[in-house]
Write an enzyme that holds these catalytic residues in place. Structure first.
Site: not given
Ligand code: PAF
Length: 283
Positions: A34, A37, A153, A176
């Site tokens: 989306h 990304h 994360q 976003v």
């Molecule tokens: O944020 C994500 O899409 C996932 O947690 C990642 C960092 C790609 C790890 O699988």
């Protein structure tokens, strides 16, 4: 744009680029792209000579009963979008390539993984830290790009990279949003029309927190109670947590000071949504 599926070929490709003097950027993803990304890919494109996007739905970060099987996937659309964003290479391994049997080694970041999403999803951050550590070894990039929607994360990966001496700079990029404030997420596709409308309360509650801080409120509980009361007006939105935590270690705060993260998670129909805002609080 190349698509590489094996760790060996991927590592050789990156090492060649590094030897040629290029800065390598990595955008780790689970696909179904989306605008969130794409914004990471564009920042990476702007800052790096060679950009790799990893696309791997990582089974170890899903608990039994979560949405691993249903997680949305659309490889051909993703390939097209990444190519338009100027990505040089997609790393798209199979599960067996990442986790050869018998697979026995995991990375556990302690403390900060036990709160917020870690409390609701035990084992989730162990899976994330493990796959990201593996990606950092397979793709020895100079810089790796993550979205701040997944703020916990970001902090877990920063801590893991620092503690395990990965020579990589973690770049955190802004969330976003849709026009009405909903944070972009691949899981938004699970929302039905009525649920989608109801989700706007999540960002409104975060804006309320920002407003109360700007007006001088420093009592964390008063702010999170205000957020909770607002969200309670939408019966389709079931909050899992609404918290004010310090930005470094994500420990709960009572009195606001320095950088404070207001973070929330909520169930809306089949979707589990998370969002947050980071505020800088003057004394
Ligand atoms: O944020 C994500 O899409 C996932 O947690 C990642 C960092 C790609 C790890 O699988």
């Amino acid at each position: 744009m190349r698509i590489i599926t094996t760790a060996g070929e991927m590592r050789r490709t990156v090492e060649e680029r590094r030897s040629a003097g290029e800065t390598v950027g990595l955008v780790p993803t689970m696909g179904f792209f989306h605008r969130g990304h794409i914004s990471l890919m564009r920042v990476a494109r702007h800052e790096c000579g060679f950009v790799v996007v990893s696309l791997f739905v990582n089974p170890t970060q899903f608990a039994p009963g979560e949405d691993l099987e249903d997680y949305p996937r659309d490889l051909s659309r993703d390939v097209e979008m990444a190519s338009e964003a100027g990505v040089d290479c997609i790393f798209h391994p199979r599960v067996e390539e990442m986790y050869p049997e018998p697979y026995l080694t995991y990375v556990a970041v302690e403390g900060i993984t036990e709160r917020l999403c870690g409390a609701a999803r035990p084992g989730h951050f162990r899976g994330v830290a493990t796959v990201v550590a593996k990606l950092f070894n397979i793709i020895p990039a100079h810089r790796a790009y993550f979205g701040l929607k997944d703020a916990q994360q970001v902090q877990v990966i920063r801590k893991m990279a620092r503690d395990l001496d990965f020579d990589i700079h973690i770049v955190a990029c802004p969330t976003v949003r849709e026009e009405d404030g909903l944070a972009m997420s691949s899981r938004n596709i699970y929302l039905e029309a009525k649920e989608r409308e109801a989700t706007t309360v999540l960002y409104r509650s975060l804006r309320l927190a920002e407003r109360l801080v700007a007006q001088g409120e420093r009592d964390a509980a008063k702010i999170t109670e205000g957020m909770r009361a607002l969200i309670a007006q939408e019966p389709l939105v079931q909050p899992e947590y609404i918290e004010a935590v310090d930005w470094e270690l994500l420990a709960p705060v009572q009195r606001l000071r320095g950088q404070v993260l207001f973070a929330l998670a909520a169930r809306v129909g089949k979707a589990r949504l998370i969002d947050n805002v980071l505020v800088e609080v003057e004394d």
